[in-house]
Design an enzyme around this catalytic site. Structure first.
Site, mmCIF file in Angstrom:
data_model
loop_
_atom_site.group_PDB
_atom_site.id
_atom_site.type_symbol
_atom_site.label_atom_id
_atom_site.label_comp_id
_atom_site.label_asym_id
_atom_site.label_seq_id
_atom_site.Cartn_x
_atom_site.Cartn_y
_atom_site.Cartn_z
ATOM 1 N N TYR A 67 0.855 -1.190 0.000
ATOM 2 C CA TYR A 67 0.000 0.000 0.000
ATOM 3 C C TYR A 67 0.888 1.237 0.000
ATOM 4 O O TYR A 67 0.838 2.070 0.889
ATOM 5 C CB TYR A 67 -0.915 -0.019 1.229
ATOM 6 C CG TYR A 67 -2.206 0.746 1.046
ATOM 7 C CD1 TYR A 67 -3.243 0.222 0.296
ATOM 8 C CD2 TYR A 67 -2.390 1.992 1.634
ATOM 9 C CE1 TYR A 67 -4.427 0.910 0.122
ATOM 10 C CE2 TYR A 67 -3.580 2.698 1.477
ATOM 11 C CZ TYR A 67 -4.590 2.146 0.723
ATOM 12 O OH TYR A 67 -5.783 2.834 0.546
ATOM 13 N N GLY A 68 1.746 1.305 -1.064
ATOM 14 C CA GLY A 68 2.695 2.411 -1.144
ATOM 15 C C GLY A 68 2.400 3.352 -2.278
ATOM 16 O O GLY A 68 1.592 4.269 -2.149
ATOM 17 N N HIS A 121 4.440 -3.592 -13.084
ATOM 18 C CA HIS A 121 5.773 -3.304 -13.612
ATOM 19 C C HIS A 121 6.387 -4.639 -14.014
ATOM 20 O O HIS A 121 6.214 -5.636 -13.307
ATOM 21 C CB HIS A 121 6.605 -2.625 -12.519
ATOM 22 C CG HIS A 121 7.925 -2.078 -12.963
ATOM 23 N ND1 HIS A 121 8.191 -1.718 -14.269
ATOM 24 C CD2 HIS A 121 9.074 -1.832 -12.269
ATOM 25 C CE1 HIS A 121 9.437 -1.246 -14.342
ATOM 26 N NE2 HIS A 121 9.991 -1.322 -13.157
#
Length: 348
Positions: free
Chosen positions: A38-39, A124
């Site tokens: 949760y960044g 990513h």
């Protein structure tokens, strides 16, 4: 999937008009989406999915600032907010949204929960493309795919709340269930993508690392710093140097480029500005082309990936990062920028 002509090259894209949110919900109706991390991307994707009616839970270490942020955002411990292990066990789709370095560290913890038929989602291509370096090698009986928003999680959330979308790429690395494509597109629609364009894990990470180090972040800061320094050394004030280097670009010219292209921006500037831009842009292109080729070669060889892995896995990484960011923040150019921003009409 629609075929769109981009400058003479046809590409496959998915538009929200053709793949509706209702269709995405139907595909995901029996899925539990576990957001691990949760960044940077986690909050935007998790909240957008939840607001769009998907079944979402969050897995995060406790205690941590990210856990506290998740609670502040409305995730409820024991109901929609869990430890990484518990969320991974509950989830049928695991959105692995930790930083690249954290993905490497947490992988041994996560892997046992990647059981047959689940899906592993990335934003990513780093962990999979450089799997020999990262050790992130998924089991053969799960789907593995990515949706990569072309911007930060903060931008993804802001555009979603404004009723707009942030374009995203998607790629499938492994289709074990035969449902990978419908799953990944449904998730891309669910997180609020404007449209989705097809790529591969390798192409995503090569273009992403090049872009971040190049025109999106690294090169633009270098260009700003060089022009600002020249103006200051030639006797211009900090305010004038910053306005002519950064403020006019970000507040006036780039919105015109975003609206209708570079030629549109040129056409809406003075004839003197047009002449100068047309005379000089190829000189800048030719000057930096060797740098971009060196950069791409470094990305393709894995050198950039290894440098990131080695640096970001150090225990004092965040301390060193803050020192480098402080150097930027306290430079005269960005101190001038802080003052200029405070003078914008909307700041009063």
């Amino acid at each position: 999937m629609a075929t769109i002509n981009f400058g003479g090259t046809e590409e496959n894209v998915v538009m929200r008009e053709e793949f509706s949110l209702e269709k995405a919900r139907e595909i995901m109706k029996d899925e539990t989406i576990a957001i691990i991390g949760y960044g940077v991307q986690g909050p935007g994707q998790a909240l957008n999915l939840k607001d769009n009616g998907f079944n979402v839970i969050v897995g995060q270490r406790q205690p941590s600032a990210s856990w506290d942020k998740a609670v502040a955002d409305g995730w409820v411990p024991g109901e929609t907010l869990f430890s990484i292990e518990e969320a991974a066990e509950k989830g049928t789709i695991i959105q692995y949204l930790l930083s690249d370095a954290a993905q490497i560290a947490v992988w041994p913890i996560l892997k046992p929960y990647l059981t047959t038929g689940k899906a592993l989602y990335f934003s990513h291509g780093f962990g999979i493309t450089y799997k020999e370096r990262t050790g992130i090698i998924p089991p053969n009986d799960i789907d593995v795919f990515l949706v990569a928003p072309k911007g930060s999680g903060t931008s993804l959330r802001r555009l979603f709340l404004a009723g707009r979308g942030l374009n995203s790429s998607f790629a499938i690395f492994q289709d074990a269930t035969g449902r990978a494509k419908e799953r990944v597109i449904a998730l891309g629609i669910g997180i609020g993508s404007g449209y989705l364009f097809e790529t591969t894990f390798k192409k995503e990470v090569y273009s992403d690392l090049t872009g971040e180090r190049g025109s999106l972040m690294g090169a633009i800061q270098g260009l700003f710093a060089a022009q600002y320094q020249v103006l200051r050394e030639r006797g211009h004030s900090p305010s004038e140097a910053f306005n002519e280097t950064v403020e006019e670009l970000t507040q006036s010219l780039m919105p015109l480029v975003a609206e209708n292209g570079m030629d549109w921006m040129y056409a809406n500037c003075s004839t003197t500005a047009q002449r100068g831009a047309l005379d000089w842009w190829k000189k800048f292109r030719d000057a930096v082309m060797p740098v971009f080729n060196d950069l791409y070669d470094s990305v393709a060889s894995g050198e950039e990936a290894q440098r990131s892995i080695d640096s970001n896995s150090q225990p004092d990484y965040r301390v060193k990062l803050e020192a480098e960011l402080k150097e930027l923040r306290e430079s005269e150019m960005w101190q001038a920028g802080q003052a200029v921003r405070s003078l914008r009409p909307e700041s009063k």
